[in-house]
Design an enzyme around this catalytic site. Sequence first.
Site, PDB file in Angstrom:
ATOM      1  N   CYS A  74       0.850  -1.147  -0.129  1.00 45.18           N
ATOM      2  CA  CYS A  74      -0.143   0.032  -0.179  1.00 45.18           C
ATOM      3  C   CYS A  74       0.821   1.331  -0.023  1.00 45.18           C
ATOM      4  O   CYS A  74       1.686   1.542   0.849  1.00 45.18           O
ATOM      5  CB  CYS A  74      -0.864  -0.032   1.150  1.00 45.18           C
ATOM      6  SG  CYS A  74      -1.919   1.449   1.628  1.00 45.18           S
ATOM      7  N   CYS A  80      -1.058   6.082   6.803  1.00 40.62           N
ATOM      8  CA  CYS A  80      -2.381   5.817   7.432  1.00 40.62           C
ATOM      9  C   CYS A  80      -2.354   4.857   8.698  1.00 40.62           C
ATOM     10  O   CYS A  80      -1.388   4.065   8.756  1.00 40.62           O
ATOM     11  CB  CYS A  80      -2.949   4.848   6.355  1.00 40.62           C
ATOM     12  SG  CYS A  80      -4.921   4.678   6.663  1.00 40.62           S
ATOM     13  N   GLN A 286     -20.191  -8.712  11.355  1.00 39.67           N
ATOM     14  CA  GLN A 286     -18.964  -8.982  11.228  1.00 39.67           C
ATOM     15  C   GLN A 286     -18.333  -8.225   9.969  1.00 39.67           C
ATOM     16  O   GLN A 286     -18.972  -8.784   8.664  1.00 39.67           O
ATOM     17  CB  GLN A 286     -18.577 -10.307  11.451  1.00 39.67           C
ATOM     18  CG  GLN A 286     -18.650 -10.999  12.706  1.00 39.67           C
ATOM     19  CD  GLN A 286     -17.605 -10.877  13.698  1.00 39.67           C
ATOM     20  OE1 GLN A 286     -16.599 -10.034  13.319  1.00 39.67           O
ATOM     21  NE2 GLN A 286     -17.762 -11.244  15.065  1.00 39.67           N
ATOM     22  N   TYR A 315     -25.551 -11.536  24.405  1.00 37.48           N
ATOM     23  CA  TYR A 315     -25.115 -10.407  23.354  1.00 37.48           C
ATOM     24  C   TYR A 315     -25.334 -10.803  22.165  1.00 37.48           C
ATOM     25  O   TYR A 315     -24.492 -10.741  20.917  1.00 37.48           O
ATOM     26  CB  TYR A 315     -23.526 -10.201  23.486  1.00 37.48           C
ATOM     27  CG  TYR A 315     -23.142 -10.128  24.905  1.00 37.48           C
ATOM     28  CD1 TYR A 315     -23.093  -8.606  25.369  1.00 37.48           C
ATOM     29  CD2 TYR A 315     -22.640 -11.070  25.779  1.00 37.48           C
ATOM     30  CE1 TYR A 315     -22.663  -8.415  26.843  1.00 37.48           C
ATOM     31  CE2 TYR A 315     -22.442 -10.840  26.967  1.00 37.48           C
ATOM     32  CZ  TYR A 315     -22.294  -9.490  27.544  1.00 37.48           C
ATOM     33  OH  TYR A 315     -21.747  -9.403  28.884  1.00 37.48           O
ATOM     34  N   GLU A 336     -30.453  -9.422  23.883  1.00 42.00           N
ATOM     35  CA  GLU A 336     -29.791  -8.225  23.477  1.00 42.00           C
ATOM     36  C   GLU A 336     -30.292  -7.188  24.076  1.00 42.00           C
ATOM     37  O   GLU A 336     -31.563  -7.077  24.345  1.00 42.00           O
ATOM     38  CB  GLU A 336     -29.631  -8.172  21.919  1.00 42.00           C
ATOM     39  CG  GLU A 336     -29.149  -7.087  21.309  1.00 42.00           C
ATOM     40  CD  GLU A 336     -27.854  -6.614  21.647  1.00 42.00           C
ATOM     41  OE1 GLU A 336     -27.483  -5.585  22.121  1.00 42.00           O
ATOM     42  OE2 GLU A 336     -26.913  -7.590  21.344  1.00 42.00           O
ATOM     43  N   ASP A 384     -20.593 -13.455  23.182  1.00 42.80           N
ATOM     44  CA  ASP A 384     -19.907 -12.680  21.990  1.00 42.80           C
ATOM     45  C   ASP A 384     -19.959 -11.184  22.667  1.00 42.80           C
ATOM     46  O   ASP A 384     -20.837 -10.567  21.795  1.00 42.80           O
ATOM     47  CB  ASP A 384     -20.332 -12.958  20.762  1.00 42.80           C
ATOM     48  CG  ASP A 384     -19.744 -12.316  19.862  1.00 42.80           C
ATOM     49  OD1 ASP A 384     -18.505 -11.749  19.806  1.00 42.80           O
ATOM     50  OD2 ASP A 384     -20.236 -12.367  18.545  1.00 42.80           O
ATOM     51  N   CYS A 411     -13.191 -10.279  20.770  1.00 48.13           N
ATOM     52  CA  CYS A 411     -12.624  -9.467  19.881  1.00 48.13           C
ATOM     53  C   CYS A 411     -11.360  -8.759  20.671  1.00 48.13           C
ATOM     54  O   CYS A 411     -10.629  -7.981  20.253  1.00 48.13           O
ATOM     55  CB  CYS A 411     -13.203  -8.351  19.169  1.00 48.13           C
ATOM     56  SG  CYS A 411     -14.210  -7.294  20.333  1.00 48.13           S
TER      57      CYS A 411
END
EC number: 2.1.1.-
Length: 456
Positions: A74, A80, A286, A315, A336, A384, A411
């Site tokens: 890149c 960046c 996702q 979640y 949720e 999650d 994550c």
Amino acid sequence: METIKKNEVKTGKVIDLTHEGHGVVKVDRYPIFIPNALIDEEIKFKLIKVKKNFAIGKLIEVISESDDRVTPPCIYYAKCGGCQLQHMTYRAQLDMKREQVVNLFHRKGPFENTVIKETIGMVNPWRYRNKSQIPVGQSNSNQVIMGFYRQRSHDIIDMDSCLIQDRQHQEVMNRVKYWLNELNISIYNEKTKTGLIRHLVVRTGYHTDEMMVIFVTNGATFKQSELLVNKLKKEFPNITSIKQNINNSHSNVIMGRQSMTLYGKDKIEDQLSEVTYHISDLSFYQINSSQTEKLYQQALNYAQLTGKEIVLDTYCGIGTIGLYMAPLAKHVYGVEVVPQAIKDAEDNATKNQLKNTTFECGKAEDVILTWKSQGIKPDVVMVDPPRKGCDETFLTTLLKLNPKRIVYISCNPSTQQRDAQILAEQYELVEITPVDMFPQTTHIETVALFVRKEEE
């Protein structure tokens, strides 16, 4: 100890990498962190920040290169902030991510016997993002610029392409940039809080190729929206939805709460396995669809469903993983806190004729206790959470449910490790599989299997 001074130039050997992918050089045990340096490289660097317990260096020269070093493809990589690992072979990226999980779990807490699998990577680790959130600004000459932020700043780097975004997204970005200049549409100024266009957001269905374009505006009045809509429709026939999202907050939050459809459908569709999902402009979905299928398949392997199990999806969002598991479960219950997400989950269940699902809005720790009082006893619980991990109240409530298995997708392995220490009271952390959802970056996703201890 050897004196460390700002602006001093030094040489040293890189002995480790931080979780941010920075090389670590030590001077008498004093750590210096240098971006873009790799393990075992002999480097020359300049000290640009010196603190009591650490320093930051800028790489000047690689004297002796690592075999893991490659030339970043890149042209914006040096400026960046979107990617951090393009200078590293993909194999080395996967190894680094696994090593970080090993360091977190094997060196802290009662997890030294937990199996940590090899990171599941991509065959082609480029062009994977199905959603692009592109800030819009103006140059000093009042030309519209669009791209991504410079490292650790809100300065926009004007870009024509991004190698981790869907190729169609950059084509839309470049045309919209041209039209915004041509039509002289005002651009939001972060300092003065004036102007109209704040962000351009593009979403694509990986398997359907349906595209949604969203103009994020500072206010509702968008006089030239019809002109832009007509240009987009003509040039990109696979656009099935064009929306305006209104965000007049003076914050860094990208999207506001109010949206209106300017053209086409309110949502686009995508598929994972045999399940079809409706995705709105505000839906959590996702980013990397091909890796999501691998992530969910690994979660399914850990769940060991036979068709007789009650699954609790906490979640649950728009029901993505719960609906993925529903064809192999007796019943799936999803909870949720976001009302619109629950409505989307119910709509997705109806769309797929998955009648063995129940979704409820509320705090997970409250709703699952209500279900428990109704005699609902889950065999498998899916977890999650967002990056901050689980609330301790939720975890203690989960322990009261005492399911046979807990499958925890994260994550942020740091908060997952913290939560695992609470679950370790009743559960054995058997195995963790890292999945590379964001190649070329330092982000790591993991899926972990917890098994109730008396079942061993």
